[in-house]
Design an enzyme around this catalytic site. Structure first.
Site, PDB file in Angstrom:
ATOM      1  N   VAL A   1       0.816  -1.219   0.000  1.00  0.00           N
ATOM      2  CA  VAL A   1       0.000   0.000   0.000  1.00  0.00           C
ATOM      3  C   VAL A   1       0.847   1.265   0.000  1.00  0.00           C
ATOM      4  CG1 VAL A   1      -1.988  -1.109   1.084  1.00  0.00           C
ATOM      5  CG2 VAL A   1      -0.235  -0.011   2.526  1.00  0.00           C
TER       6      VAL A   1
ATOM      7  N   ASN B   1      -6.488  -1.254   6.906  1.00  0.00           N
ATOM      8  CA  ASN B   1      -5.991  -1.980   8.073  1.00  0.00           C
ATOM      9  C   ASN B   1      -4.487  -2.237   8.014  1.00  0.00           C
ATOM     10  OD1 ASN B   1      -6.216  -3.926  10.454  1.00  0.00           O
ATOM     11  ND2 ASN B   1      -5.499  -5.295   8.824  1.00  0.00           N
TER      12      ASN B   1
ATOM     13  N   TYR C   1       5.795   4.802  14.781  1.00  0.00           N
ATOM     14  CA  TYR C   1       4.485   4.136  14.854  1.00  0.00           C
ATOM     15  C   TYR C   1       3.466   5.038  15.536  1.00  0.00           C
ATOM     16  CZ  TYR C   1       0.978   0.532  15.716  1.00  0.00           C
ATOM     17  OH  TYR C   1      -0.189  -0.192  15.750  1.00  0.00           O
TER      18      TYR C   1
ATOM     19  N   LYS D   1       0.276   6.691  13.439  1.00  0.00           N
ATOM     20  CA  LYS D   1      -1.102   6.403  13.837  1.00  0.00           C
ATOM     21  C   LYS D   1      -1.831   7.684  14.240  1.00  0.00           C
ATOM     22  CE  LYS D   1      -1.333   1.975  13.129  1.00  0.00           C
ATOM     23  NZ  LYS D   1      -2.133   1.466  11.987  1.00  0.00           N
TER      24      LYS D   1
END
Length: 252
Positions: A62, A88, A157, A161
């Site tokens: 992706v 996801n 991370y 997010k």
């Protein structure tokens, strides 16, 4: 509450295991035609075998915008529509928490590519299709790390997010005029894949007990708990809900 997706075309990224597999199974069991996307070919095959004949598998990174555009175009041409996108794909890519001085540019970028850029590229690819049909659902899977701090200690991370949550809110306002909703599920810690199993083991008994004590329900969730929230956001019951972030974490 009876939620069905008969004949709907759904794309799920990161579908090879964990949350993605549970989400795919939930859609397939409710009548959807589900297109599974992941870089893990073996895992995709396992998910497809569990879900039956209404699934289609696509090997897709992706973070590669060109491949994303080509894959979504092929799905739209095959199905004539894309009704629901679940972003996801994500994770820490085998990285562990380290001091900021030790993080290379590639370490930083690779986590952003899969967790944030990938969600953007996928939404960018499906938007013209959804605008044309004047309907659509985009559901991003972020993390409690995007709302607080990451148990992993990985700076990229937590940042990616958090960025995905900002992207959710921004796209909700941009795409709402076309009856496209954009929402976000922020899972707590769930033992859902090899990475989270390693994290659980690394906590040791004392750390595991501490984690559970900080959860209102005093227990861990399972991937189906995350899938259930996705089913709601994707359903007609969520027609007037957009730009929202729901923590599915047992209560914090």
């Amino acid at each position: 509450m009876n939620i069905e997706f008969n004949g709907k075309t759904v794309i799920v990224t990161g579908a090879a295991h964990g949350f993605g597999r549970a989400i795919t199974q939930a859609f397939a069991s409710r009548g959807a035609i589900v297109h599974l996307c992941d870089v893990n070919e073996a895992g995709l095959a396992e998910t497809a075998a569990l879900c039956g004949a209404t699934t289609r598998s696509h090997i897709l990174d992706v973070g590669n915008r060109t491949l994303v555009q080509e894959t979504v175009a092929a799905i739209a041409a095959m199905s004539g529509t894309v009704d629901i996108l679940v972003n996801n794909a994500g994770g820490v890519l085998g990285q562990v928490g380290r001091p900021i001085e030790e993080i290379s540019e590639q370490d930083w970028r690779s986590i952003f590519d899969v967790n944030l850029s990938g969600a953007f590229f996928m939404a960018q690819a499906v938007a013209p299709v959804m605008k044309k049909q004047k309907s659509g659902r985009i559901i991003n899977i972020s993390s409690g790390a995007g709302l607080s701090i990451s148990l992993t200690g990985i700076q990229a991370y937590a940042s990616a997010k958090a960025g995905q949550i900002g992207l959710t809110r921004q796209l909700a306002h941009e795409l709402g005029a076309w009856n496209i909703t954009v929402n976000n599920v922020a899972p707590g810690f769930v033992r859902s894949n090899p990475t989270t199993e390693r994290q659980w083991d690394a906590m040791g008994e004392e750390g595991q007990v501490k984690l559970l004590q900080n959860i209102a329900l005093k227990r861990l969730g399972v991937p189906d708990d995350i899938a259930a929230m996705v089913m709601f956001f994707a359903s007609d019951f969520a027609n007037w809900i957009s730009g929202q972030v729901i923590s599915v974490d047992g209560g914090k």
